[in-house]
Design an enzyme around this catalytic site. Structure first.
Site, PDB file in Angstrom:
ATOM      1  N   SER A 256       0.488  -1.688   0.236  1.00  0.00           N
ATOM      2  CA  SER A 256      -0.566  -0.085  -0.101  1.00  0.00           C
ATOM      3  C   SER A 256       0.600   1.390  -0.096  1.00  0.00           C
ATOM      4  CB  SER A 256      -1.062   0.366   1.658  1.00  0.00           C
ATOM      5  OG  SER A 256       0.138  -0.425   2.443  1.00  0.00           O
TER       6      SER A 256
ATOM      7  N   HIS B 239      -6.149  -3.963  -0.592  1.00  0.00           N
ATOM      8  CA  HIS B 239      -6.095  -3.003  -1.720  1.00  0.00           C
ATOM      9  C   HIS B 239      -6.403  -3.376  -3.123  1.00  0.00           C
ATOM     10  CE1 HIS B 239      -5.011   0.265   0.433  1.00  0.00           C
ATOM     11  NE2 HIS B 239      -3.676  -0.573   1.468  1.00  0.00           N
TER      12      HIS B 239
ATOM     13  N   LYS C 283     -12.234  -0.842   2.431  1.00  0.00           N
ATOM     14  CA  LYS C 283     -12.108  -0.263   1.314  1.00  0.00           C
ATOM     15  C   LYS C 283     -12.706  -0.373   0.269  1.00  0.00           C
ATOM     16  CE  LYS C 283      -7.400  -0.542   3.538  1.00  0.00           C
ATOM     17  NZ  LYS C 283      -6.832  -1.278   3.769  1.00  0.00           N
TER      18      LYS C 283
HETATM   19  C1  LIG Z   1      -6.034  -1.854   5.146  1.00  0.00           C
HETATM   20  C2  LIG Z   1      -5.575  -2.648   5.452  1.00  0.00           C
HETATM   21  C3  LIG Z   1      -5.884  -4.061   6.352  1.00  0.00           C
HETATM   22  C4  LIG Z   1      -7.167  -3.709   6.997  1.00  0.00           C
HETATM   23  O1  LIG Z   1      -8.358  -3.646   7.156  1.00  0.00           O
HETATM   24  P1  LIG Z   1      -9.499  -3.362   8.062  1.00  0.00           P
HETATM   25  O2  LIG Z   1     -10.343  -4.383   7.529  1.00  0.00           O
HETATM   26  O3  LIG Z   1      -9.211  -2.105   7.918  1.00  0.00           O
HETATM   27  O4  LIG Z   1      -8.942  -3.995   9.067  1.00  0.00           O
HETATM   28  C5  LIG Z   1      -5.135  -5.121   6.107  1.00  0.00           C
HETATM   29  N1  LIG Z   1      -4.078  -5.381   5.285  1.00  0.00           N
HETATM   30  C6  LIG Z   1      -4.054  -4.520   4.500  1.00  0.00           C
HETATM   31  C7  LIG Z   1      -2.744  -4.597   3.493  1.00  0.00           C
HETATM   32  C8  LIG Z   1      -4.714  -3.025   3.907  1.00  0.00           C
HETATM   33  O5  LIG Z   1      -4.232  -1.970   3.376  1.00  0.00           O
END
Ligand SMILES: *Cc1c(COP(=O)(O)O)cnc(C)c1O
Length: 401
Positions: free
Chosen positions: A186, A214, A245
């Site tokens: 990310s 992502h 997301k």
């Molecule tokens: C955002 C993200 C998470 C966490 O996701 P949540 O549902 O907000 O806990 C885990 N792994 C990656 C790669 C992320 O980008």
């Protein structure tokens, strides 16, 4: 009351601040979207830092589905899943995400953080090995820590090192080897080399796990994520992901895998066993978001993300900015030192763009940046306006000439 303790906490906070590493929270006075109102800002600003890739966070269909689910199923379950916290809407959401990503079954978690925190320990023990990319998300790192398997770590995307660790784990006598990687990293927007990873997994008889937070919903054919993007669907054993997301942006995590793996996780994964069931509002919103992602509208939204990313890259490159190359709607604008990134982010906000500066320890020393993220919700005009503001501010601060 322990004065020494509170003094130590204050000292630590002062230290974080003195290093310029305090992360302020900006207060939005509006829903998430391409334009947001921020407390203290005179006018709405263009938002380039949400993970709202498909632009569904405030989509009327998603909001309506969430409200409907609350009306029908209530505010929440006041129970974990296995006691009395499973409703038909949870089963529907599990079936929907599993079918969308082409897996036998799915299991929900309160967050992807919990999915990653809970997956390793039930599946792997002392006799096993986990080989993990060095840039993996914090939640994978924590999940691996909670598991007794032997740990191996390869430099980001370094397939030679991955192969030598596979050999090492085999010669160390591992019973099961699991390769764990983010589908998309990310901070850089790089997409994991899943072609090579799945080929190596096959050669050394290893399992593959990807965290596709992502990617799910917008990357690759049908938005089915980084495996689809790399053409290796069906070769991944386990995918972990989020509804927080692209898929609506509410919250909630999931794991898709073979049915037996999901069955065991329902019995043993601690964040599943000891934490409340997802609220119906989140399930309703996520179900609606998956339906949109699979539809023609989803296809058009994915095309808009790609179009916006091309447009922003072209304009910013022409203006003289140093962008990390890539094919993902995460577009990092490289600035080098941390104070410059902070100054730039502050000046951008004043001028009308919300974007986040990242510096050490989130990214390596000397690689501070502003990370921008494109969304289907942004109009081409907003993308151009954002690039214009970047250019003005960049000149003012001396990032470009
Ligand atoms: C955002 C993200 C998470 C966490 O996701 P949540 O549902 O907000 O806990 C885990 N792994 C990656 C790669 C992320 O980008």
């Amino acid at each position: 009351m322990n004065d020494a303790f509170y003094e130590r906490i204050h000292a630590e906070l002062r230290d974080i601040d003195a290093k310029g590493l305090t992360k302020p929270e900006r207060v939005l006075m509006s829903a998430q979207g391409p334009l947001v109102e921020i407390a203290g800002s005179p006018r709405p600003v263009i938002n380039l830092c949400a993970n709202n890739y498909l632009g569904l966070a405030n989509d009327p269909r998603v909001v309506e589905a969430s409200i409907e689910a609350t009306r029908k199923w209530g505010a929440g379950l006041a129970s974990v899943r296995f006691i009395c916290g499973t409703q038909d809407i949870h089963k529907q959401l599990e079936a929907s995400i599993a079918a969308y990503l082409g897996f036998e079954d799915a299991i929900l978690f309160a967050a992807a953080f919990d999915a990653n925190g809970g997956i390793f320990e039930p599946l792997l023990g002392e006799q096993d090995a986990i080989i993990s990319d060095s840039l993996n998300h914090a939640s994978i790192i924590d999940g691996v820590r909670l598991c007794k398997a032997k740990r191996y770590r390869f430099a980001n995307n370094d397939m030679n090192e991955l192969e030598s660790l596979l050999k090492q784990a085999r010669s160390d006598g591992a019973r099961t080897i699991m390769i764990a990687t983010d589908g998309v990293f990310s901070m850089d927007g790089t997409i994991a080399n899943l072609g090579a990873i799945t080929a190596l997994a096959q050669r050394y008889d290893a399992l593959t796990l990807i965290d596709d937070c992502h990617a799910t919903g917008f990357l690759g054919p049908g938005g089915r994520g980084s495996a689809a993007f790399r053409g290796v669907e069906g070769k991944i054993d386990i995918i972990t992901g989020t509804f927080g997301k692209a898929l609506g942006g509410a919250m909630g995590g999931f794991i898709v895998a073979r049915k037996a793996v999901v069955d065991l996780l329902r019995q043993r994964a601690r964040p599943y066993l000891f934490s409340n069931a997802l609220t119906p509002a989140v399930c309703g919103a996520s179900l609606a978001a998956i339906d949109i992602a699979k539809s023609e509208d989803g296809e058009q939204r994915r095309a808009r993300i790609v179009g916006n990313a091309k447009r922003f890259r072209a304009t910013m490159t022409a203006a003289g900015f140093d962008l990390l190359p890539g094919e993902h709607p995460i577009i990092p604008v490289m600035l080098g030192d941390a104070p410059k990134a902070q100054r730039m982010a502050a000046a951008l906000l004043k001028a009308g763009v919300l974007a986040s500066g990242f510096s050490f320890p989130v990214v390596p020393v000397g690689k501070a940046r502003i990370r921008t993220q494109m969304s289907a919700a942004l109009t081409p005009d907003q993308v151009d306006e954002a690039a214009r503001i970047f250019t003005d501010v960049g000149r003012e601060i001396g990032v470009i000439s």
